[in-house]
Design a protein around this motif. Structure first.
Motif, PDB file in Angstrom:
ATOM      1  N   GLY A  63       0.785  -1.230   0.000  1.00 56.97           N
ATOM      2  CA  GLY A  63       0.000   0.000   0.000  1.00 56.97           C
ATOM      3  C   GLY A  63       0.814   1.275   0.000  1.00 56.97           C
ATOM      4  O   GLY A  63       0.270   2.362   0.249  1.00 56.97           O
ATOM      5  N   SER A  64       2.138   1.164  -0.278  1.00 59.43           N
ATOM      6  CA  SER A  64       2.948   2.382  -0.326  1.00 59.43           C
ATOM      7  C   SER A  64       4.127   2.224  -1.276  1.00 59.43           C
ATOM      8  O   SER A  64       4.483   1.114  -1.674  1.00 59.43           O
ATOM      9  N   MET A  65       4.686   3.358  -1.644  1.00 57.96           N
ATOM     10  CA  MET A  65       5.958   3.427  -2.372  1.00 57.96           C
ATOM     11  C   MET A  65       6.882   4.274  -1.502  1.00 57.96           C
ATOM     12  O   MET A  65       6.600   5.442  -1.244  1.00 57.96           O
ATOM     13  N   MET A  66       7.972   3.687  -1.033  1.00 55.01           N
ATOM     14  CA  MET A  66       8.908   4.373  -0.157  1.00 55.01           C
ATOM     15  C   MET A  66       9.992   5.073  -0.981  1.00 55.01           C
ATOM     16  O   MET A  66      10.357   4.601  -2.051  1.00 55.01           O
ATOM     17  N   PHE A  67      10.495   6.200  -0.466  1.00 53.07           N
ATOM     18  CA  PHE A  67      11.587   6.891  -1.153  1.00 53.07           C
ATOM     19  C   PHE A  67      12.609   7.414  -0.159  1.00 53.07           C
ATOM     20  O   PHE A  67      12.322   7.619   1.024  1.00 53.07           O
ATOM     21  N   SER A  68      13.811   7.661  -0.676  1.00 51.50           N
ATOM     22  CA  SER A  68      14.844   8.379   0.058  1.00 51.50           C
ATOM     23  C   SER A  68      15.430   9.430  -0.883  1.00 51.50           C
ATOM     24  O   SER A  68      15.490   9.223  -2.093  1.00 51.50           O
ATOM     25  N   PHE A  69      15.836  10.551  -0.316  1.00 55.11           N
ATOM     26  CA  PHE A  69      16.426  11.663  -1.060  1.00 55.11           C
ATOM     27  C   PHE A  69      17.671  12.101  -0.312  1.00 55.11           C
ATOM     28  O   PHE A  69      17.702  12.124   0.922  1.00 55.11           O
ATOM     29  N   LYS A  70      18.713  12.470  -1.074  1.00 54.05           N
ATOM     30  CA  LYS A  70      19.946  12.979  -0.466  1.00 54.05           C
ATOM     31  C   LYS A  70      20.473  14.129  -1.315  1.00 54.05           C
ATOM     32  O   LYS A  70      20.522  14.035  -2.537  1.00 54.05           O
ATOM     33  N   LEU A  71      20.881  15.217  -0.660  1.00 53.52           N
ATOM     34  CA  LEU A  71      21.558  16.330  -1.317  1.00 53.52           C
ATOM     35  C   LEU A  71      22.986  16.378  -0.816  1.00 53.52           C
ATOM     36  O   LEU A  71      23.235  16.463   0.396  1.00 53.52           O
ATOM     37  N   VAL A  72      23.951  16.292  -1.739  1.00 53.59           N
ATOM     38  CA  VAL A  72      25.367  16.396  -1.420  1.00 53.59           C
ATOM     39  C   VAL A  72      25.873  17.709  -2.007  1.00 53.59           C
ATOM     40  O   VAL A  72      25.750  17.947  -3.209  1.00 53.59           O
ATOM     41  N   SER A  73      26.412  18.559  -1.146  1.00 55.22           N
ATOM     42  CA  SER A  73      26.924  19.858  -1.569  1.00 55.22           C
ATOM     43  C   SER A  73      28.295  20.069  -0.926  1.00 55.22           C
ATOM     44  O   SER A  73      28.460  19.818   0.275  1.00 55.22           O
ATOM     45  N   GLU A  74      29.260  20.505  -1.722  1.00 56.55           N
ATOM     46  CA  GLU A  74      30.630  20.735  -1.258  1.00 56.55           C
ATOM     47  C   GLU A  74      31.200  19.490  -0.576  1.00 56.55           C
ATOM     48  O   GLU A  74      31.874  19.571   0.453  1.00 56.55           O
ATOM     49  N   GLY A  75      30.885  18.320  -1.141  1.00 58.42           N
ATOM     50  CA  GLY A  75      31.440  17.074  -0.639  1.00 58.42           C
ATOM     51  C   GLY A  75      30.814  16.525   0.627  1.00 58.42           C
ATOM     52  O   GLY A  75      31.307  15.552   1.183  1.00 58.42           O
ATOM     53  N   LYS A  76      29.717  17.149   1.107  1.00 57.22           N
ATOM     54  CA  LYS A  76      29.064  16.699   2.342  1.00 57.22           C
ATOM     55  C   LYS A  76      27.560  16.579   2.122  1.00 57.22           C
ATOM     56  O   LYS A  76      26.975  17.317   1.326  1.00 57.22           O
ATOM     57  N   VAL A  77      26.949  15.677   2.876  1.00 58.33           N
ATOM     58  CA  VAL A  77      25.493  15.559   2.835  1.00 58.33           C
ATOM     59  C   VAL A  77      24.891  16.781   3.508  1.00 58.33           C
ATOM     60  O   VAL A  77      25.190  17.067   4.672  1.00 58.33           O
ATOM     61  N   SER A  78      24.060  17.522   2.773  1.00 56.34           N
ATOM     62  CA  SER A  78      23.371  18.683   3.342  1.00 56.34           C
ATOM     63  C   SER A  78      22.125  18.250   4.111  1.00 56.34           C
ATOM     64  O   SER A  78      21.875  18.719   5.217  1.00 56.34           O
ATOM     65  N   PHE A  79      21.325  17.370   3.484  1.00 59.56           N
ATOM     66  CA  PHE A  79      20.156  16.842   4.179  1.00 59.56           C
ATOM     67  C   PHE A  79      19.625  15.616   3.447  1.00 59.56           C
ATOM     68  O   PHE A  79      19.991  15.342   2.310  1.00 59.56           O
ATOM     69  N   TYR A  80      18.775  14.897   4.173  1.00 57.43           N
ATOM     70  CA  TYR A  80      18.070  13.731   3.649  1.00 57.43           C
ATOM     71  C   TYR A  80      16.574  13.958   3.788  1.00 57.43           C
ATOM     72  O   TYR A  80      16.131  14.740   4.630  1.00 57.43           O
ATOM     73  N   GLU A  81      15.817  13.242   2.988  1.00 58.51           N
ATOM     74  CA  GLU A  81      14.375  13.101   3.178  1.00 58.51           C
ATOM     75  C   GLU A  81      14.069  11.616   3.091  1.00 58.51           C
ATOM     76  O   GLU A  81      14.646  10.911   2.268  1.00 58.51           O
ATOM     77  N   LEU A  82      13.165  11.171   3.934  1.00 57.93           N
ATOM     78  CA  LEU A  82      12.627   9.819   3.858  1.00 57.93           C
ATOM     79  C   LEU A  82      11.116   9.940   3.845  1.00 57.93           C
ATOM     80  O   LEU A  82      10.544  10.810   4.523  1.00 57.93           O
ATOM     81  N   GLY A  83      10.470   9.103   3.060  1.00 57.97           N
ATOM     82  CA  GLY A  83       9.026   9.190   3.027  1.00 57.97           C
ATOM     83  C   GLY A  83       8.404   8.143   2.137  1.00 57.97           C
ATOM     84  O   GLY A  83       9.054   7.168   1.737  1.00 57.97           O
ATOM     85  N   HIS A  84       7.145   8.389   1.831  1.00 55.37           N
ATOM     86  CA  HIS A  84       6.401   7.459   0.987  1.00 55.37           C
ATOM     87  C   HIS A  84       5.177   8.143   0.399  1.00 55.37           C
ATOM     88  O   HIS A  84       4.776   9.227   0.837  1.00 55.37           O
ATOM     89  N   ILE A  85       4.601   7.489  -0.582  1.00 58.22           N
ATOM     90  CA  ILE A  85       3.263   7.812  -1.058  1.00 58.22           C
ATOM     91  C   ILE A  85       2.430   6.605  -0.686  1.00 58.22           C
ATOM     92  O   ILE A  85       2.780   5.469  -1.011  1.00 58.22           O
ATOM     93  N   ARG A  86       1.354   6.850   0.053  1.00 61.18           N
ATOM     94  CA  ARG A  86       0.494   5.761   0.527  1.00 61.18           C
ATOM     95  C   ARG A  86      -0.885   5.837  -0.090  1.00 61.18           C
ATOM     96  O   ARG A  86      -1.385   6.927  -0.379  1.00 61.18           O
ATOM     97  N   GLU A  87      -1.488   4.662  -0.246  1.00 62.55           N
ATOM     98  CA  GLU A  87      -2.903   4.583  -0.587  1.00 62.55           C
ATOM     99  C   GLU A  87      -3.687   4.628   0.717  1.00 62.55           C
ATOM    100  O   GLU A  87      -3.456   3.814   1.616  1.00 62.55           O
ATOM    101  N   VAL A  88      -4.577   5.607   0.833  1.00 61.01           N
ATOM    102  CA  VAL A  88      -5.410   5.765   2.023  1.00 61.01           C
ATOM    103  C   VAL A  88      -6.811   6.155   1.558  1.00 61.01           C
ATOM    104  O   VAL A  88      -6.963   7.162   0.843  1.00 61.01           O
ATOM    105  N   ASN A  89      -7.813   5.382   1.929  1.00 63.41           N
ATOM    106  CA  ASN A  89      -9.212   5.693   1.600  1.00 63.41           C
ATOM    107  C   ASN A  89      -9.418   5.962   0.107  1.00 63.41           C
ATOM    108  O   ASN A  89     -10.024   6.964  -0.276  1.00 63.41           O
TER     109      ASN A  89
END
Length: 162
Positions: A63-89
Motif C-alpha cells: 500500500g505504499s511506495m517508499m523513497f529516500s532523497f539525499k543532497l550532497v553539496s561541497e562534498g558533504k550531505v546537506s540533508f536527507y528526506e525519507l518518506g512514501h506515497i500511501r494509498e489511504v481511503n
C-alpha cells in the motif's frame, strides 16, 4: 526603470511557470492508486541547490511506495528526506520527514509533512505543493513549493535522470 522592467518580466515568468497547485478549499482528493505513480520507481540523480541530488523510489508494495532523497553539496550531505506515497481511503497521500546530514530530524519526533493528492493528469501527479512529472522512461521532474525564511515561497524544479 530598466531594473523595474526586468524584475516585472521575471515575476511574470514565474507566475506563468507554475507547476504546483493546492486542493481547493472544501474539496477532497480524487480516487487514485499507486499504479498512477508507479513510474517513479527507480534510482534517479540530478542537480539542485548547488549540489548533487539522489532520489530512490521502491516499487509499490504493502500500500505504499517508499523513497529516500539525499543532497550532497561541497562534498558533504546537506540533508536527507525519507518518506512514501500511501494509498489511504481510495486516494494517495505524500508524506515525508527531513533529516540533517547527521540524521538529526528537522520535524518533531511524531511530526510528518503531509501533502494531499490534488489530481492525476496524464503524465503528471499533483499533490499540494508538489508535482511529479514523467518526462520519459529515463527522466522525471519534481516541482516543489519551497518556503523561504521571509514567509514567501518559490517553486523549485528538480530534474532527475535514471
Amino acid at each position: 526603470m530598466k531594473y523595474f522592467l526586468f524584475v516585472f518580466f521575471l515575476f511574470s515568468l514565474s507566475i506563468s511557470a507554475q507547476n504546483t497547485t493546492t486542493l481547493p478549499e472544501g474539496s477532497s482528493s480524487p480516487n487514485a492508486t499507486l499504479s498512477d505513480i508507479s513510474w517513479m520507481e527507480g534510482n534517479w540523480s540530478g542537480e539542485a541547490f548547488g549540489g548533487i541530488t539522489e532520489e530512490t523510489w521502491g516499487p509499490p508494495q504493502g500500500g505504499s511506495m517508499m523513497f529516500s532523497f539525499k543532497l550532497v553539496s561541497e562534498g558533504k550531505v546537506s540533508f536527507y528526506e525519507l518518506g512514501h506515497i500511501r494509498e489511504v481511503n481510495n486516494t494517495l497521500i505524500y508524506e515525508l520527514k527531513h533529516f540533517h546530514g547527521d540524521l538529526k530530524g528537522w520535524e518533531e519526533k511524531d511530526e510528518v509533512q503531509q501533502f494531499k493528492l490534488v489530481k492525476v493528469d496524464g503524465n503528471r501527479v499533483y499533490f499540494e505543493g508538489f508535482t511529479f512529472e514523467k518526462v520519459s522512461g529515463n527522466e522525471i521532474n519534481i516541482y516543489a513549493q519551497i518556503g523561504n525564511e521571509d514567509g514567501s515561497s518559490e517553486e523549485v524544479t528538480f530534474n532527475f535522470k535514471k
